[in-house]
Design a protein around this motif. Structure first.
Motif, PDB file in Angstrom:
ATOM      1  N   LEU A 154       9.929   6.592   3.002  1.00  9.03           N
ATOM      2  CA  LEU A 154      10.649   7.568   2.158  1.00  9.03           C
ATOM      3  C   LEU A 154      10.332   8.966   2.707  1.00  9.03           C
ATOM      4  N   ALA A 155       9.478   9.119   3.849  1.00  9.33           N
ATOM      5  CA  ALA A 155       9.278  10.512   4.250  1.00  9.33           C
ATOM      6  C   ALA A 155       8.872  11.495   3.202  1.00  9.33           C
ATOM      7  N   THR A 156       7.871  11.213   2.435  1.00  7.91           N
ATOM      8  CA  THR A 156       7.470  12.249   1.272  1.00  7.91           C
ATOM      9  C   THR A 156       5.924  12.161   1.177  1.00  7.91           C
ATOM     10  N   THR A 157       5.375  12.546   0.050  1.00  9.31           N
ATOM     11  CA  THR A 157       3.948  12.593   0.211  1.00  9.31           C
ATOM     12  C   THR A 157       3.504  11.462  -1.031  1.00  9.31           C
ATOM     13  N   LYS A 158       2.117  11.028  -0.984  1.00  7.84           N
ATOM     14  CA  LYS A 158       1.688  10.281  -1.962  1.00  7.84           C
ATOM     15  C   LYS A 158       1.656  10.738  -3.493  1.00  7.84           C
ATOM     16  N   ALA A 159       1.632  12.246  -3.519  1.00 12.21           N
ATOM     17  CA  ALA A 159       1.590  12.685  -4.789  1.00 12.21           C
ATOM     18  C   ALA A 159       3.061  12.362  -5.466  1.00 12.21           C
ATOM     19  N   SER A 160       4.195  12.587  -4.575  1.00 13.33           N
ATOM     20  CA  SER A 160       5.498  12.207  -5.321  1.00 13.33           C
ATOM     21  C   SER A 160       5.670  10.841  -5.485  1.00 13.33           C
ATOM     22  N   ILE A 161       5.068  10.097  -4.448  1.00 20.45           N
ATOM     23  CA  ILE A 161       5.444   8.724  -4.929  1.00 20.45           C
ATOM     24  C   ILE A 161       4.553   8.046  -5.990  1.00 20.45           C
ATOM     25  N   SER A 162       3.533   8.675  -6.402  1.00 21.14           N
ATOM     26  CA  SER A 162       2.806   8.294  -7.669  1.00 21.14           C
ATOM     27  C   SER A 162       3.513   8.799  -8.647  1.00 21.14           C
ATOM     28  N   GLU A 163       4.097  10.097  -8.627  1.00 20.63           N
ATOM     29  CA  GLU A 163       4.749  10.643  -9.800  1.00 20.63           C
ATOM     30  C   GLU A 163       6.252   9.484  -9.848  1.00 20.63           C
ATOM     31  N   ASP A 164       6.788   9.304  -8.829  1.00 20.78           N
ATOM     32  CA  ASP A 164       8.028   8.380  -8.929  1.00 20.78           C
ATOM     33  C   ASP A 164       7.533   7.065  -9.445  1.00 20.78           C
ATOM     34  N   MET A 165       6.734   6.389  -9.382  1.00 23.92           N
ATOM     35  CA  MET A 165       5.943   5.225  -9.875  1.00 23.92           C
ATOM     36  C   MET A 165       5.815   5.340 -11.285  1.00 23.92           C
ATOM     37  N   ASP A 166       5.227   6.469 -11.772  1.00 24.08           N
ATOM     38  CA  ASP A 166       5.105   6.622 -13.162  1.00 24.08           C
ATOM     39  C   ASP A 166       6.440   6.487 -13.963  1.00 24.08           C
ATOM     40  N   ILE A 167       7.357   7.093 -13.294  1.00 22.79           N
ATOM     41  CA  ILE A 167       8.721   6.899 -14.058  1.00 22.79           C
ATOM     42  C   ILE A 167       9.101   5.649 -13.978  1.00 22.79           C
TER      43      ILE A 167
ATOM     44  N   GLN B 103       0.921  -1.155   0.055  1.00 27.47           N
ATOM     45  CA  GLN B 103      -0.103   0.159   0.044  1.00 27.47           C
ATOM     46  C   GLN B 103       0.916   1.500   0.014  1.00 27.47           C
ATOM     47  N   PHE B 104       0.260   2.288  -0.585  1.00 28.63           N
ATOM     48  CA  PHE B 104       1.038   3.642  -0.661  1.00 28.63           C
ATOM     49  C   PHE B 104       1.397   4.293   0.588  1.00 28.63           C
ATOM     50  N   PRO B 105       0.751   4.115   1.756  1.00 25.32           N
ATOM     51  CA  PRO B 105       1.328   4.463   3.005  1.00 25.32           C
ATOM     52  C   PRO B 105       2.596   4.091   3.363  1.00 25.32           C
ATOM     53  N   TYR B 106       2.808   2.751   3.035  1.00 27.65           N
ATOM     54  CA  TYR B 106       4.010   2.415   3.322  1.00 27.65           C
ATOM     55  C   TYR B 106       5.393   2.930   2.770  1.00 27.65           C
ATOM     56  N   PHE B 107       4.979   3.432   1.537  1.00 27.09           N
ATOM     57  CA  PHE B 107       6.283   4.169   0.838  1.00 27.09           C
ATOM     58  C   PHE B 107       6.437   5.716   1.438  1.00 27.09           C
ATOM     59  N   VAL B 108       5.241   6.140   1.779  1.00 23.03           N
ATOM     60  CA  VAL B 108       5.054   7.506   1.947  1.00 23.03           C
ATOM     61  C   VAL B 108       5.971   7.518   3.487  1.00 23.03           C
ATOM     62  N   SER B 109       5.858   6.701   4.388  1.00 20.37           N
ATOM     63  CA  SER B 109       6.318   6.484   5.644  1.00 20.37           C
ATOM     64  C   SER B 109       7.825   6.437   5.505  1.00 20.37           C
TER      65      SER B 109
END
Length: 270
Positions: free
Chosen positions: A31-44, A23-29
């Motif tokens: 990597l200490a960032t936001t869900k929006a940033s994680i989503s953009e990273d995953m697009d790349i 789940q996305f909250p795991y990555f947010v926690s």
């Protein structure tokens, strides 16, 4: 954490944990960032995975939304690898008595075995598999390679029981090529009842050994989802006892007198 650092961390996570829904909250926690940033990273990362032909990210939405990496090489990449494998197997010095081929060097090469596992995992990517099953001994490295990409455990069927494995289920089966009665066993604790299974083997002639494994797995009420063999002999089709399988290599003729081997693509490209 900078985006470049996050991309490395995320890429490593996906490669080390294929087919694992996170789940996305795991990555947010982490990597200490936001869900929006994680989503953009995953697009790349998803775009690079697809362009390199090694797989893709499968995302889900909703309350339990997350992502998992699906290893799946493109067909052209798989064909190039199997073609290189085919050329190696055509070497006449590999011919052994009885029409067999020497393949231990390939099964002992970690890079080759890993790529074989990647091809099979790509072929079976959309199947629901709980465990990879093989019979001792030469199929073991292939089974572990496939299992590493499917992210499932390996179960090894043996010819004789081991005291250290507890009570076992055993069956007798008829070898498809030699027509001899043989035995195979599987410890009761090694496989959950009703498991969805992928069978992997290194070489198949008539298919008697794989048929024996299927019969043994029926004792555990397991369902065979896929069967993969590295190489199949194509000179005994009338005696072939299984039909639903995937092969990478097909050996249609081994001429011991002329020292020639006819090696073709298996049915994985169909």
């Amino acid at each position: 954490m900078k985006r470049s650092n996050r991309l490395v961390a995320l890429t490593n996570f996906f490669l080390e944990n294929p087919r694992t829904h996170t789940q996305f909250p795991y990555f947010v926690s982490q990597l200490a960032t936001t869900k929006a940033s994680i989503s953009e990273d995953m697009d790349i990362i998803d775009a690079v995975f697809r362009s390199e032909g090694i797989g893709y990210l499968q995302r889900t939405t909703g309350a339990g939304g997350g992502v998992k990496f699906i290893p799946a090489c493109v067909d052209e990449k798989n064909k190039c690898f199997v073609e290189a494998l085919r050329q190696k197997l055509k070497d006449p010095v590999r011919i052994l008595p009885g029409g067999y081929l020497y393949m231990s060097d390939l099964l002992g090469d970690p890079k080759t075995v890993r790529e074989i596992g990647r091809v099979f995992a790509s072929t079976f990517a959309k199947k629901n598999i709980d465990v990879v099953v093989t019979v001792a001994t030469k199929g073991i490295p292939l089974a572990y390679a496939v299992a590493s990409f499917l992210n499932v455990p390996v179960v090894i069927v043996r010819r004789d029981p081991k005291v250290t494995e507890g009570s076992s289920v055993s069956i007798n089966y008829v070898s498809g090529s030699s027509r001899k009665i043989q035995t195979m066993v599987l410890p009761k604790r090694s496989l959950s009842e009703g498991a969805k299974v992928c069978i992997i083997d290194d070489f198949m002639k008539a298919g008697g050994t794989i048929t024996g494994m299927i019969n043994l797995l029926e004792e555990f009420h397991a369902t065979v989802q896929a069967i993969g063999v590295l190489a199949e002999a194509d000179d005994e089709e009338e005696e072939r006892v299984i039909n639903d399988y995937t092969s990478l290599i097909k050996i249609s003729n081994v001429d011991m007198k002329k020292k020639a081997i006819d090696v073709h693509f298996g049915n994985f490209i169909q």
